[in-house]
Design a protein around this motif. Structure first.
Motif, mmCIF file in Angstrom:
data_model
loop_
_atom_site.group_PDB
_atom_site.id
_atom_site.type_symbol
_atom_site.label_atom_id
_atom_site.label_comp_id
_atom_site.label_asym_id
_atom_site.label_seq_id
_atom_site.Cartn_x
_atom_site.Cartn_y
_atom_site.Cartn_z
ATOM 1 N N ASP A 21 -13.274 9.606 1.506
ATOM 2 C CA ASP A 21 -13.699 9.149 2.834
ATOM 3 C C ASP A 21 -12.525 8.961 3.784
ATOM 4 O OD1 ASP A 21 -12.529 6.923 1.720
ATOM 5 O OD2 ASP A 21 -14.110 5.524 2.312
ATOM 6 N N SER A 22 -11.389 9.578 3.474
ATOM 7 C CA SER A 22 -10.173 9.328 4.244
ATOM 8 C C SER A 22 -10.270 9.781 5.696
ATOM 9 C CB SER A 22 -8.966 10.014 3.571
ATOM 10 O OG SER A 22 -9.168 11.410 3.470
ATOM 11 N N GLU A 23 -11.150 10.725 5.993
ATOM 12 C CA GLU A 23 -11.269 11.216 7.368
ATOM 13 C C GLU A 23 -12.501 10.685 8.086
ATOM 14 O OE1 GLU A 23 -10.519 15.356 8.064
ATOM 15 O OE2 GLU A 23 -9.530 15.575 6.131
ATOM 16 N N ARG A 24 -13.228 9.767 7.470
ATOM 17 C CA ARG A 24 -14.488 9.327 8.073
ATOM 18 C C ARG A 24 -14.299 8.332 9.211
ATOM 19 N NH1 ARG A 24 -18.838 11.210 5.268
ATOM 20 N NH2 ARG A 24 -20.261 9.737 6.234
ATOM 21 N N GLU A 25 -13.139 7.700 9.305
ATOM 22 C CA GLU A 25 -12.935 6.757 10.403
ATOM 23 C C GLU A 25 -13.062 7.451 11.750
ATOM 24 O OE1 GLU A 25 -9.621 3.569 12.140
ATOM 25 O OE2 GLU A 25 -9.239 4.676 10.280
ATOM 26 N N SER A 26 -12.618 8.705 11.824
ATOM 27 C CA SER A 26 -12.713 9.443 13.081
ATOM 28 C C SER A 26 -14.150 9.858 13.388
ATOM 29 C CB SER A 26 -11.831 10.695 13.025
ATOM 30 O OG SER A 26 -12.265 11.583 12.005
ATOM 31 N N ILE A 27 -15.032 9.778 12.380
ATOM 32 C CA ILE A 27 -16.432 10.143 12.581
ATOM 33 C C ILE A 27 -17.247 8.939 13.032
ATOM 34 C CG2 ILE A 27 -18.537 10.965 11.440
ATOM 35 C CD1 ILE A 27 -16.776 12.543 9.556
ATOM 36 N N ASN A 28 -17.080 7.815 12.341
ATOM 37 C CA ASN A 28 -17.957 6.678 12.630
ATOM 38 C C ASN A 28 -17.227 5.457 13.157
ATOM 39 O OD1 ASN A 28 -16.676 5.858 10.333
ATOM 40 N ND2 ASN A 28 -18.509 5.473 9.125
ATOM 41 N N TYR A 29 -15.918 5.573 13.351
ATOM 42 C CA TYR A 29 -15.130 4.487 13.934
ATOM 43 C C TYR A 29 -15.197 3.209 13.102
ATOM 44 C CZ TYR A 29 -15.804 7.774 17.736
ATOM 45 O OH TYR A 29 -15.890 8.921 18.479
ATOM 46 N N LYS A 30 -15.400 3.357 11.826
ATOM 47 C CA LYS A 30 -15.430 2.215 10.925
ATOM 48 C C LYS A 30 -14.602 2.520 9.696
ATOM 49 C CE LYS A 30 -20.053 0.517 12.141
ATOM 50 N NZ LYS A 30 -21.394 0.164 11.606
ATOM 51 N N VAL A 31 -14.047 1.470 9.090
ATOM 52 C CA VAL A 31 -13.295 1.609 7.851
ATOM 53 C C VAL A 31 -14.008 0.803 6.783
ATOM 54 C CG1 VAL A 31 -11.090 1.236 6.693
ATOM 55 C CG2 VAL A 31 -11.131 1.922 9.102
ATOM 56 N N ASP A 32 -14.293 1.431 5.667
ATOM 57 C CA ASP A 32 -14.993 0.743 4.583
ATOM 58 C C ASP A 32 -14.107 -0.342 3.995
ATOM 59 O OD1 ASP A 32 -17.067 0.213 2.870
ATOM 60 O OD2 ASP A 32 -16.851 2.026 1.673
ATOM 61 N N GLY A 33 -14.738 -1.306 3.338
ATOM 62 C CA GLY A 33 -13.999 -2.366 2.680
ATOM 63 C C GLY A 33 -13.291 -1.880 1.432
ATOM 64 N N VAL A 34 -12.301 -2.634 1.013
ATOM 65 C CA VAL A 34 -11.543 -2.287 -0.186
ATOM 66 C C VAL A 34 -12.284 -2.848 -1.403
ATOM 67 C CG1 VAL A 34 -9.369 -2.538 -1.426
ATOM 68 C CG2 VAL A 34 -9.377 -2.298 1.082
ATOM 69 N N PRO A 35 -12.694 -2.009 -2.342
ATOM 70 C CA PRO A 35 -13.451 -2.503 -3.492
ATOM 71 C C PRO A 35 -12.551 -3.233 -4.485
ATOM 72 C CG PRO A 35 -13.003 -0.175 -3.771
ATOM 73 C CD PRO A 35 -12.489 -0.540 -2.395
ATOM 74 N N THR A 36 -13.158 -4.136 -5.217
ATOM 75 C CA THR A 36 -12.445 -4.834 -6.289
ATOM 76 C C THR A 36 -13.040 -4.497 -7.657
ATOM 77 O OG1 THR A 36 -13.825 -6.800 -5.969
ATOM 78 C CG2 THR A 36 -11.730 -6.723 -4.781
ATOM 79 N N VAL A 37 -13.986 -3.560 -7.668
ATOM 80 C CA VAL A 37 -14.531 -3.021 -8.909
ATOM 81 C C VAL A 37 -14.416 -1.504 -8.839
ATOM 82 C CG1 VAL A 37 -16.122 -4.938 -9.279
ATOM 83 C CG2 VAL A 37 -16.894 -2.906 -8.018
#
Length: 285
Positions: A261-277
């Motif tokens: 998902d490294s290029e998805r920020e430019s698509i939806n202007y959101k950054v996913d959270g960092v998982p801990t699992v």
């Protein structure tokens, strides 16, 4: 699912309060699909491990050939239980992938469903990797899954993110035609019922839906789905004990699949959270 931003809607003019006008919008999407990680490719059946095979299936959908080809697997990735499985399940899963996500990204979880739980699984492949198309209520892909697995009697309609909207719309449309015999349930992963897309006022909460069982699954570190909208959408799910709600602690949006998902920020202007699992732990839950 909140990836449908106004910047990708053309025209951008909305009529007053209208679900119907929204159905008719022409939508423009970026020419991009999140690619599967190597672990997802490894879990994919050999016939669809190559990009060329998936591209051919996308082209079949774009050309309207999926329902005319003799091969029912020409537009879907299928996962069959091992021949020696101890489970003889008559329940299958048809899984709709997320917005602009390569369908092979869900292979690890689908492989687990087939190999561990003995479920037959279909992952439809769509042109541009869009399981949900504005202006339509359903894809009709159940018929292809049934051709691939003729012994399956009930199907759980499941989906991730925008694919969850597609799954809900499929169930709603089938019930509208009184074709409910094949419906075995609804499972929404990082997704929720929306009444402004697809089939209109989808509402599974009334008494006439007492027969439907559903699961609503979220992840605590999901920064893509709008949390307030997710909670609001729960009121349209089957009432009482007919809906199971699960929040995976430490999980995020991406790890319901296995994709880059490294290029998805430019698509939806959101950054996913960092998982801990790990993705494996999240999907097992």
């Amino acid at each position: 699912m909140d990836l449908l931003q106004p910047s990708y809607i053309s025209p951008t003019r909305f009529n007053d309060g209208g679900i119907e006008p929204l159905r008719l919008l022409q939508m423009e999407f970026p020419d991009y699909t999140s690619p599967p990680l190597p672990s997802a490719i490894d879990a994919t059946p050999e016939a669809f491990r190559s990009d060329a095979a998936v591209d051919a299936a996308r082209a079949n959908d774009a050309d309207g050939l999926c329902f005319t080809l003799d091969d029912p697997t020409a537009c879907q990735i299928t996962f069959s239980p091992p021949p020696d499985t101890a489970v003889d399940s008559k329940v299958g899963v048809i899984f709709f992938g997320g917005f602009l996500v390569d369908p092979r990204s869900y292979s690890p979880m689908m492989r687990m469903l087939s190999d561990t739980y003995g479920l037959s699984v279909s992952v439809p492949i769509f042109a541009k990797d869009l399981a949900f198309k504005v202006g339509t209520c359903e894809s009709g892909r159940l018929s292809l899954a049934q051709r691939a697995f003729p012994d399956i009697e009930k199907w759980v309609f499941a989906g991730h993110s925008l694919g969850g909207i597609a799954a809900a719309n499929e169930v709603w449309a089938m019930a509208g035609r009184n074709e409910t015999d094949a419906i075995g349930g609804l499972a929404l992963l990082a997704s929720y019922v929306r009444q402004d897309l697809g089939c209109g006022l989808v509402d599974f909460s009334t008494e006439e839906w007492d027969w439907l069982h559903a699961a609503s699954v979220s992840a605590s570190h999901d920064k893509i789905v709008n949390g307030a909208n997710f909670e609001a959408g729960k009121k349209w799910l089957p009432s009482g004990n007919n809906t199971i709600t699960v929040n995976i602690e430490g999980g995020n949006h991406r790890q319901f699949g296995c994709y880059d998902d490294s290029e998805r920020e430019s698509i939806n202007y959101k950054v996913d959270g960092v998982p801990t699992v790990s993705a494996e732990d999240q999907q097992e839950q």
